[in-house]
Motif scaffolding. Structure first.
Motif, PDB file in Angstrom:
ATOM      1  N   CYS A  16       0.852  -1.203   0.000  1.00 56.04           N
ATOM      2  CA  CYS A  16       0.000   0.000   0.000  1.00 56.04           C
ATOM      3  C   CYS A  16       0.876   1.238   0.000  1.00 56.04           C
ATOM      4  O   CYS A  16       2.079   1.151   0.257  1.00 56.04           O
ATOM      5  N   ASP A  17       0.254   2.378  -0.296  1.00 51.06           N
ATOM      6  CA  ASP A  17       0.955   3.648  -0.144  1.00 51.06           C
ATOM      7  C   ASP A  17       0.867   3.999   1.339  1.00 51.06           C
ATOM      8  O   ASP A  17      -0.201   4.354   1.849  1.00 51.06           O
ATOM      9  N   ALA A  18       2.003   3.895   2.032  1.00 51.84           N
ATOM     10  CA  ALA A  18       1.975   4.060   3.487  1.00 51.84           C
ATOM     11  C   ALA A  18       1.649   5.492   3.913  1.00 51.84           C
ATOM     12  O   ALA A  18       1.284   5.729   5.068  1.00 51.84           O
ATOM     13  N   VAL A  44      10.831   2.228   6.187  1.00 54.76           N
ATOM     14  CA  VAL A  44      12.092   2.352   5.447  1.00 54.76           C
ATOM     15  C   VAL A  44      11.837   2.981   4.073  1.00 54.76           C
ATOM     16  O   VAL A  44      12.683   2.926   3.189  1.00 54.76           O
ATOM     17  N   ALA A  45      10.645   3.582   3.901  1.00 53.22           N
ATOM     18  CA  ALA A  45      10.285   4.145   2.591  1.00 53.22           C
ATOM     19  C   ALA A  45      11.071   5.426   2.314  1.00 53.22           C
ATOM     20  O   ALA A  45      11.499   6.131   3.223  1.00 53.22           O
ATOM     21  N   MET A  46      11.244   5.694   1.056  1.00 55.91           N
ATOM     22  CA  MET A  46      11.929   6.934   0.677  1.00 55.91           C
ATOM     23  C   MET A  46      11.580   7.286  -0.764  1.00 55.91           C
ATOM     24  O   MET A  46      11.403   6.415  -1.606  1.00 55.91           O
ATOM     25  N   LYS A  68       7.983   9.592   4.321  1.00 63.07           N
ATOM     26  CA  LYS A  68       8.618   9.576   5.642  1.00 63.07           C
ATOM     27  C   LYS A  68       7.646  10.154   6.684  1.00 63.07           C
ATOM     28  O   LYS A  68       7.245   9.473   7.613  1.00 63.07           O
ATOM     29  N   SER A  91      16.641   6.767   8.764  1.00 61.03           N
ATOM     30  CA  SER A  91      17.017   8.141   8.461  1.00 61.03           C
ATOM     31  C   SER A  91      18.359   8.087   7.730  1.00 61.03           C
ATOM     32  O   SER A  91      18.757   7.026   7.239  1.00 61.03           O
ATOM     33  N   TYR A 105      14.813  15.987   1.742  1.00 65.83           N
ATOM     34  CA  TYR A 105      15.101  14.657   2.307  1.00 65.83           C
ATOM     35  C   TYR A 105      15.617  14.789   3.749  1.00 65.83           C
ATOM     36  O   TYR A 105      15.194  14.054   4.647  1.00 65.83           O
ATOM     37  N   TRP A 131      21.554   6.103   8.526  1.00 61.42           N
ATOM     38  CA  TRP A 131      22.556   5.309   7.800  1.00 61.42           C
ATOM     39  C   TRP A 131      23.508   6.182   7.006  1.00 61.42           C
ATOM     40  O   TRP A 131      23.119   7.216   6.470  1.00 61.42           O
ATOM     41  N   GLY A 132      24.731   5.704   6.874  1.00 60.94           N
ATOM     42  CA  GLY A 132      25.656   6.270   5.904  1.00 60.94           C
ATOM     43  C   GLY A 132      25.303   5.691   4.542  1.00 60.94           C
ATOM     44  O   GLY A 132      24.302   4.979   4.396  1.00 60.94           O
ATOM     45  N   LEU A 134      25.004   3.281   1.649  1.00 63.40           N
ATOM     46  CA  LEU A 134      25.117   1.828   1.472  1.00 63.40           C
ATOM     47  C   LEU A 134      25.671   1.561   0.073  1.00 63.40           C
ATOM     48  O   LEU A 134      25.139   2.079  -0.911  1.00 63.40           O
ATOM     49  N   GLY A 138      20.275  -1.152  -2.307  1.00 61.91           N
ATOM     50  CA  GLY A 138      19.470   0.067  -2.193  1.00 61.91           C
ATOM     51  C   GLY A 138      19.723   1.071  -3.304  1.00 61.91           C
ATOM     52  O   GLY A 138      20.383   0.784  -4.300  1.00 61.91           O
ATOM     53  N   TYR A 139      19.182   2.242  -3.078  1.00 56.79           N
ATOM     54  CA  TYR A 139      19.126   3.284  -4.111  1.00 56.79           C
ATOM     55  C   TYR A 139      20.506   3.661  -4.659  1.00 56.79           C
ATOM     56  O   TYR A 139      20.708   3.726  -5.862  1.00 56.79           O
ATOM     57  N   LEU A 140      21.451   3.935  -3.752  1.00 56.96           N
ATOM     58  CA  LEU A 140      22.755   4.398  -4.222  1.00 56.96           C
ATOM     59  C   LEU A 140      23.464   3.336  -5.042  1.00 56.96           C
ATOM     60  O   LEU A 140      24.124   3.640  -6.035  1.00 56.96           O
ATOM     61  N   ARG A 142      22.102   1.251  -6.923  1.00 54.54           N
ATOM     62  CA  ARG A 142      21.459   1.166  -8.241  1.00 54.54           C
ATOM     63  C   ARG A 142      21.826   2.343  -9.132  1.00 54.54           C
ATOM     64  O   ARG A 142      21.767   2.276 -10.331  1.00 54.54           O
TER      65      ARG A 142
HETATM   66  N1  LIG Z   1      20.619   3.470   0.255  1.00 56.32           N
HETATM   67  C1  LIG Z   1      21.343   4.216   1.047  1.00 56.32           C
HETATM   68  O1  LIG Z   1      22.557   4.384   0.854  1.00 56.32           O
HETATM   69  C2  LIG Z   1      20.696   4.888   2.235  1.00 56.32           C
HETATM   70  C3  LIG Z   1      21.474   5.785   2.987  1.00 56.32           C
HETATM   71  C4  LIG Z   1      20.892   6.422   4.071  1.00 56.32           C
HETATM   72  C5  LIG Z   1      19.591   6.151   4.405  1.00 56.32           C
HETATM   73  N2  LIG Z   1      18.846   5.281   3.654  1.00 56.32           N
HETATM   74  C6  LIG Z   1      17.448   5.052   4.045  1.00 56.32           C
HETATM   75  O2  LIG Z   1      17.163   3.685   3.928  1.00 56.32           O
HETATM   76  C7  LIG Z   1      15.824   3.508   3.439  1.00 56.32           C
HETATM   77  C8  LIG Z   1      15.832   2.594   2.249  1.00 56.32           C
HETATM   78  O3  LIG Z   1      16.663   3.132   1.248  1.00 56.32           O
HETATM   79  P1  LIG Z   1      16.869   2.361  -0.124  1.00 56.32           P
HETATM   80  O4  LIG Z   1      18.139   2.812  -0.720  1.00 56.32           O
HETATM   81  O5  LIG Z   1      16.619   0.899   0.075  1.00 56.32           O
HETATM   82  O6  LIG Z   1      15.654   2.961  -0.957  1.00 56.32           O
HETATM   83  P2  LIG Z   1      14.934   2.401  -2.250  1.00 56.32           P
HETATM   84  O7  LIG Z   1      15.653   1.202  -2.794  1.00 56.32           O
HETATM   85  O8  LIG Z   1      14.690   3.547  -3.172  1.00 56.32           O
HETATM   86  O9  LIG Z   1      13.574   1.905  -1.664  1.00 56.32           O
HETATM   87  C9  LIG Z   1      12.648   2.809  -1.192  1.00 56.32           C
HETATM   88  C10 LIG Z   1      11.341   2.067  -1.105  1.00 56.32           C
HETATM   89  O10 LIG Z   1      10.361   2.935  -0.525  1.00 56.32           O
HETATM   90  C11 LIG Z   1       9.135   2.601  -1.137  1.00 56.32           C
HETATM   91  N3  LIG Z   1       8.196   3.686  -0.977  1.00 56.32           N
HETATM   92  C12 LIG Z   1       8.331   4.963  -1.379  1.00 56.32           C
HETATM   93  N4  LIG Z   1       7.237   5.669  -1.047  1.00 56.32           N
HETATM   94  C13 LIG Z   1       6.386   4.809  -0.429  1.00 56.32           C
HETATM   95  C14 LIG Z   1       5.100   4.933   0.130  1.00 56.32           C
HETATM   96  N5  LIG Z   1       4.449   6.108   0.137  1.00 56.32           N
HETATM   97  N6  LIG Z   1       4.505   3.830   0.668  1.00 56.32           N
HETATM   98  C15 LIG Z   1       5.132   2.645   0.652  1.00 56.32           C
HETATM   99  N7  LIG Z   1       6.375   2.465   0.149  1.00 56.32           N
HETATM  100  C16 LIG Z   1       6.981   3.540  -0.390  1.00 56.32           C
HETATM  101  C17 LIG Z   1       9.495   2.351  -2.585  1.00 56.32           C
HETATM  102  O11 LIG Z   1       8.482   1.572  -3.158  1.00 56.32           O
HETATM  103  P3  LIG Z   1       8.233   1.620  -4.743  1.00 56.32           P
HETATM  104  O12 LIG Z   1       9.433   1.005  -5.355  1.00 56.32           O
HETATM  105  O13 LIG Z   1       6.993   0.809  -4.901  1.00 56.32           O
HETATM  106  O14 LIG Z   1       8.084   3.044  -5.103  1.00 56.32           O
HETATM  107  C18 LIG Z   1      10.804   1.591  -2.461  1.00 56.32           C
HETATM  108  O15 LIG Z   1      10.575   0.204  -2.395  1.00 56.32           O
HETATM  109  C19 LIG Z   1      15.271   4.891   3.155  1.00 56.32           C
HETATM  110  O16 LIG Z   1      14.436   5.267   4.199  1.00 56.32           O
HETATM  111  C20 LIG Z   1      16.504   5.785   3.119  1.00 56.32           C
HETATM  112  O17 LIG Z   1      16.197   7.090   3.585  1.00 56.32           O
HETATM  113  C21 LIG Z   1      19.375   4.639   2.578  1.00 56.32           C
END
Ligand SMILES: NC(=O)c1ccc[n+]([C@@H]2O[C@H](COP(=O)([O-])OP(=O)(O)OC[C@H]3O[C@@H](n4cnc5c(N)ncnc54)[C@H](OP(=O)(O)O)[C@@H]3O)[C@@H](O)[C@H]2O)c1
Length: 362
Positions: A16-18, A44-46, A68, A91, A105, A131-132, A134, A138-140, A142
């Motif tokens: 769902c959309d959280a 953990v959404a972002m 968030k 965060s 953000y 988190w620092g 990753l 995750g996103y970075l 990718r």
């Molecule tokens: N990656 C890093 O290096 C890093 C560093 C510091 C902090 N963080 C934190 O770690 C968390 C995860 O990061 P990540 O890199 O894994 O991010 P990510 O791969 O982009 O994943 C984010 C997820 O959030 C979901 N999302 C976004 N909006 C939403 C909503 N309204 N309801 C439900 N789901 C929602 C997205 O779903 P959809 O794909 O369906 O849109 C996606 O699966 C984030 O909170 C981020 O702030 C990450």
């Protein structure tokens, strides 16, 4: 999922959309019906909508806040009567040190951290992990380009997913969490490199942390005394000397050989985006000890024009606005057709005249 099931867990997914309270309520009701009361909540959404504050519109600001802030607020409200043991939100270390282009953000994560502190103060479970970067999940991981930018700017060493989980496990294992541990930062940071690009790290808050930090190798010869370099030179020679120094800064930012950087071309044509422009401005301030007016660096500014502004600044610390303002006005009103070499000469002439009038009046 398979590993969790193999380990004996019953796993169900309710998407769902959280940030949509009604949708989240529906998902939580289904969860309770199938699995019983809610024992833990994790956000953990972002959504990233990076942009410098000046270019950020309301829509992009809100889109980054929603997953968030709206989601965590709804999660808290809808589980008030559940036996929630863990309430964890993710965060980022950028809430500690900032990051140009991520004001939305950082604001969203700061709000989450405040919510966790508030929950702790009320005797409820609450934990924000900042988190620092990753490196392998995750996103970075990718988006290579963004990862490189963040690493370069913040001097992060990256954290692997395995290291992150290990750290998370250790934090969660502390059953008797004290109030001040409502927010935990898990981030390897190269403080020496980070302070090159983040002016905020020069604030007294970081004095202790930075006291022992080694500066990165490219910081050798950190300060350049431009005033000494241009002393006794005529206006054009002085401008060319400063332009050469700027060219090596831009070459460092763009990771290109200096000979490929033309000081006559607009920054945008050189491949500089607005964040890189900000980096150039900060580096000029730090390395050359010159405060540049905000308008001094824009997409259509050339290094020659910036050099002109700096030379004016060296001669008169309050000067240089004219060149910067002329360049900005030309960019706004003439756009791409502006002749930058001609504009630089015009600014130079106006500035020279202004300085000579100043001297005559003195
Ligand atoms: N990656 C890093 O290096 C890093 C560093 C510091 C902090 N963080 C934190 O770690 C968390 C995860 O990061 P990540 O890199 O894994 O991010 P990510 O791969 O982009 O994943 C984010 C997820 O959030 C979901 N999302 C976004 N909006 C939403 C909503 N309204 N309801 C439900 N789901 C929602 C997205 O779903 P959809 O794909 O369906 O849109 C996606 O699966 C984030 O909170 C981020 O702030 C990450």
């Amino acid at each position: 999922m398979k590993r969790l099931r193999d380990a004996g867990a019953e796993v169900k997914v309710f998407a769902c959309d959280a940030s949509d309270e009604a949708a989240l309520k529906k998902a939580l009701d289904e969860t309770r019906k199938e699995l019983g009361p809610i024992g833990g909540m994790w956000n953990v959404a972002m959504v990233l909508r990076d942009s410098l504050l000046a270019n950020l519109d309301a829509e992009n600001f809100t889109e980054a806040l929603k997953p968030k802030i709206d989601a965590a607020a709804a999660m808290e409200k809808l589980t008030a009567n559940d036996p929630v043991g863990d309430f964890v939100v993710y965060s980022s270390a950028t809430t500690v040190i900032g990051n140009p282009g991520q004001s939305n953000y950082v604001a969203a994560n700061s709000w989450l951290e405040a919510l966790m502190r508030k929950r702790r103060a009320a005797g409820k479970p609450g934990l924000a992990i900042a988190w620092g970067a990753l490196g392998d999940v995750g996103y970075l991981a990718r988006t290579g380009e963004v990862k490189e930018k963040i690493q370069k700017r913040l001097g992060y060493a990256t954290l692997s997913g395995a290291e992150a989980l290990e750290g998370l496990g250790r934090v969660l294992a502390q059953g008797d969490m004290r109030l001040e541990t409502g927010v935990v930062t898990i981030a390897p940071i190269d403080w020496g490199q980070a302070r090159r690009d983040l002016a905020y790290l020069s604030s007294p808050t970081f004095t202790q942390v930075l006291a022992d930090a080694e500066m990165g190798p490219q910081d050798s010869g950190e300060q350049v005394d431009l005033a000494a370099l241009v002393r006794g030179k005529d206006a054009r020679e002085a401008r060319d000397i400063v332009a050469e120094a700027l060219t090596s800064e831009v070459a460092r930012i763009l990771k290109l050989p200096a000979k490929e950087i033309s000081p006559q071309r607009p920054l945008a044509e050189l491949g500089m985006d607005s964040l890189m422009g900000l980096e150039l401005r900060m580096s000029v301030e730090r390395r050359f000890d010159i405060d540049l007016p905000l308008v001094a660096i824009g997409d259509s500014t050339t290094l020659l024009t910036i050099a002109q502004t700096i030379v004016s600044r060296i001669h008169e610390p309050d000067a240089g606005e004219a060149a910067a303002v002329n360049s900005d006005l030309a960019a706004r009103h003439i756009g791409d057709d502006v002749d930058h070499a001609e504009l630089a000469e015009f600014s130079e002439a106006v500035e020279a005249r202004r300085l000579s009038m100043g001297r005559a009046n003195a």
